[in-house]
Design a protein around this motif. Sequence first.
Motif, PDB file in Angstrom:
ATOM      1  N   PRO A 250       0.815  -1.221   0.000  1.00  0.00           N
ATOM      2  CA  PRO A 250       0.000   0.000   0.000  1.00  0.00           C
ATOM      3  C   PRO A 250       0.852   1.276   0.000  1.00  0.00           C
ATOM      4  CG  PRO A 250      -0.794  -1.539   1.651  1.00  0.00           C
ATOM      5  CD  PRO A 250       0.479  -2.092   1.118  1.00  0.00           C
ATOM      6  N   GLN A 251       2.037   1.192   0.595  1.00  0.00           N
ATOM      7  CA  GLN A 251       2.917   2.359   0.609  1.00  0.00           C
ATOM      8  C   GLN A 251       3.381   2.713  -0.799  1.00  0.00           C
ATOM      9  OE1 GLN A 251       3.172   4.180   3.245  1.00  0.00           O
ATOM     10  NE2 GLN A 251       2.056   2.705   4.474  1.00  0.00           N
ATOM     11  N   GLU A 252       3.616   1.681  -1.627  1.00  0.00           N
ATOM     12  CA  GLU A 252       4.019   1.911  -3.016  1.00  0.00           C
ATOM     13  C   GLU A 252       2.876   2.570  -3.793  1.00  0.00           C
ATOM     14  OE1 GLU A 252       5.235  -0.679  -6.964  1.00  0.00           O
ATOM     15  OE2 GLU A 252       5.332  -1.637  -5.003  1.00  0.00           O
ATOM     16  N   LEU A 253       1.659   2.087  -3.588  1.00  0.00           N
ATOM     17  CA  LEU A 253       0.496   2.695  -4.239  1.00  0.00           C
ATOM     18  C   LEU A 253       0.326   4.142  -3.794  1.00  0.00           C
ATOM     19  CD1 LEU A 253      -2.162  -0.166  -3.937  1.00  0.00           C
ATOM     20  CD2 LEU A 253      -0.758   0.390  -5.911  1.00  0.00           C
TER      21      LEU A 253
ATOM     22  N   GLN B 218      -5.094  -2.245   8.559  1.00  0.00           N
ATOM     23  CA  GLN B 218      -4.993  -2.576   7.134  1.00  0.00           C
ATOM     24  C   GLN B 218      -5.539  -1.419   6.301  1.00  0.00           C
ATOM     25  OE1 GLN B 218      -3.467  -5.415   6.058  1.00  0.00           O
ATOM     26  NE2 GLN B 218      -3.030  -5.616   8.238  1.00  0.00           N
ATOM     27  N   PRO B 219      -5.013  -1.222   5.076  1.00  0.00           N
ATOM     28  CA  PRO B 219      -5.505  -0.136   4.231  1.00  0.00           C
ATOM     29  C   PRO B 219      -6.981  -0.320   3.883  1.00  0.00           C
ATOM     30  CG  PRO B 219      -3.894  -1.464   3.042  1.00  0.00           C
ATOM     31  CD  PRO B 219      -3.976  -2.003   4.424  1.00  0.00           C
TER      32      PRO B 219
ATOM     33  N   LEU C 228      -8.955   0.027  -2.042  1.00  0.00           N
ATOM     34  CA  LEU C 228      -7.667  -0.553  -2.407  1.00  0.00           C
ATOM     35  C   LEU C 228      -7.708  -1.103  -3.834  1.00  0.00           C
ATOM     36  CD1 LEU C 228      -4.785  -1.333  -1.624  1.00  0.00           C
ATOM     37  CD2 LEU C 228      -5.703  -3.417  -0.593  1.00  0.00           C
ATOM     38  N   ASP C 229      -8.793  -1.784  -4.206  1.00  0.00           N
ATOM     39  CA  ASP C 229      -8.909  -2.324  -5.566  1.00  0.00           C
ATOM     40  C   ASP C 229      -8.917  -1.208  -6.610  1.00  0.00           C
ATOM     41  OD1 ASP C 229      -8.879  -4.980  -4.808  1.00  0.00           O
ATOM     42  OD2 ASP C 229     -11.064  -5.139  -4.703  1.00  0.00           O
ATOM     43  N   ARG C 230      -9.635  -0.135  -6.344  1.00  0.00           N
ATOM     44  CA  ARG C 230      -9.679   0.994  -7.285  1.00  0.00           C
ATOM     45  C   ARG C 230      -8.311   1.668  -7.343  1.00  0.00           C
ATOM     46  NH1 ARG C 230     -13.974   2.874 -10.564  1.00  0.00           N
ATOM     47  NH2 ARG C 230     -15.247   1.919  -8.998  1.00  0.00           N
ATOM     48  N   ALA C 231      -7.628   1.752  -6.210  1.00  0.00           N
ATOM     49  CA  ALA C 231      -6.277   2.328  -6.190  1.00  0.00           C
ATOM     50  C   ALA C 231      -5.327   1.501  -7.051  1.00  0.00           C
ATOM     51  CB  ALA C 231      -5.762   2.424  -4.752  1.00  0.00           C
ATOM     52  N   LYS C 232      -5.480   0.164  -7.006  1.00  0.00           N
ATOM     53  CA  LYS C 232      -4.648  -0.693  -7.860  1.00  0.00           C
ATOM     54  C   LYS C 232      -4.924  -0.405  -9.335  1.00  0.00           C
ATOM     55  CE  LYS C 232      -5.562  -4.803  -5.899  1.00  0.00           C
ATOM     56  NZ  LYS C 232      -5.443  -6.231  -5.539  1.00  0.00           N
ATOM     57  N   LEU C 233      -6.196  -0.202  -9.683  1.00  0.00           N
ATOM     58  CA  LEU C 233      -6.554   0.111 -11.065  1.00  0.00           C
ATOM     59  C   LEU C 233      -5.909   1.431 -11.508  1.00  0.00           C
ATOM     60  CD1 LEU C 233      -8.214  -0.303 -13.685  1.00  0.00           C
ATOM     61  CD2 LEU C 233     -10.088   0.901 -12.533  1.00  0.00           C
ATOM     62  N   ILE C 234      -6.042   2.454 -10.702  1.00  0.00           N
ATOM     63  CA  ILE C 234      -5.486   3.767 -11.052  1.00  0.00           C
ATOM     64  C   ILE C 234      -3.963   3.687 -11.135  1.00  0.00           C
ATOM     65  CG2 ILE C 234      -5.265   6.170 -10.291  1.00  0.00           C
ATOM     66  CD1 ILE C 234      -8.086   5.728  -8.938  1.00  0.00           C
ATOM     67  N   TYR C 235      -3.356   2.986 -10.217  1.00  0.00           N
ATOM     68  CA  TYR C 235      -1.901   2.774 -10.239  1.00  0.00           C
ATOM     69  C   TYR C 235      -1.494   2.077 -11.538  1.00  0.00           C
ATOM     70  CZ  TYR C 235       2.671   0.945  -8.773  1.00  0.00           C
ATOM     71  OH  TYR C 235       4.002   0.622  -8.698  1.00  0.00           O
ATOM     72  N   GLY C 236      -2.229   1.029 -11.914  1.00  0.00           N
ATOM     73  CA  GLY C 236      -1.931   0.296 -13.139  1.00  0.00           C
ATOM     74  C   GLY C 236      -2.024   1.171 -14.374  1.00  0.00           C
ATOM     75  N   ILE C 237      -3.002   2.066 -14.402  1.00  0.00           N
ATOM     76  CA  ILE C 237      -3.138   2.989 -15.534  1.00  0.00           C
ATOM     77  C   ILE C 237      -1.954   3.951 -15.572  1.00  0.00           C
ATOM     78  CG2 ILE C 237      -4.488   4.891 -16.490  1.00  0.00           C
ATOM     79  CD1 ILE C 237      -7.000   3.466 -15.336  1.00  0.00           C
ATOM     80  N   ILE C 238      -1.630   4.525 -14.418  1.00  0.00           N
ATOM     81  CA  ILE C 238      -0.568   5.534 -14.366  1.00  0.00           C
ATOM     82  C   ILE C 238       0.788   4.957 -14.757  1.00  0.00           C
ATOM     83  CG2 ILE C 238       0.759   7.004 -12.773  1.00  0.00           C
ATOM     84  CD1 ILE C 238      -1.913   7.750 -11.470  1.00  0.00           C
ATOM     85  N   ILE C 239       1.063   3.715 -14.358  1.00  0.00           N
ATOM     86  CA  ILE C 239       2.368   3.159 -14.720  1.00  0.00           C
ATOM     87  C   ILE C 239       2.328   2.386 -16.043  1.00  0.00           C
ATOM     88  CG2 ILE C 239       3.175   3.124 -12.324  1.00  0.00           C
ATOM     89  CD1 ILE C 239       3.006   0.067 -12.493  1.00  0.00           C
TER      90      ILE C 239
END
Length: 188
Positions: free
Chosen positions: A109-112, A130-131, A165-176
């Motif tokens: 979560p810190q990386e996200l 937990q996040p 957390l799931d939506r954050a993973k999606l946004i992270y995936g788009i950005i990188i």
Amino acid sequence: MVPQKLLPKRNVVVYYTEFDEFKEELERRHWDEKLTDFADSIIDIAIVKEFYANLYDPEDKSPKQVKVRGHLVKFDEDTLNTFLKTPVILEEGENLCTYSRFALLRPDPQELAAKLCIPGKGFELNADGQPLKMLRKNMTTLAQTWSVLSFSNLIPTSHTFDVTLDRAKLIYGIIIKMDMNLGYLISH
């Protein structure tokens, strides 16, 4: 009872001087053409309402389809990817795209938060530490912009105050710049 109106999504013009990174990634993925350009389209509100009214499937069984005015409308991932012209890109020897493999993991979560939040901000934690969620006001402008697109076009929801957390993973995936199966995201 006051009748409600269903309005088509508002087209947003993003200028090169604003949000360059967002616009470049939107164009790289061709999502600017597929998800945001409805200027020449006519939206028949009655058909849209009928689609959603007939959509409910308590068992969520496949194939994903619904009858609208006597016609079977498929909305499974392959049909959506064909319609949107967004092929699934798989790495050699893999059966899932990059984002799908990432989404199955439990990323740090810190990386996200480091990528999505303004410095010093991060996830709100639950009682177990937990996040739980990321407040949109704590996110960078780029992450907020992608969250708006994800809320309205990729995985629609009316709850837009914070990011799970799931939506954050999606946004992270788009950005990188992870390759994604857009049809799967929308159909599920």
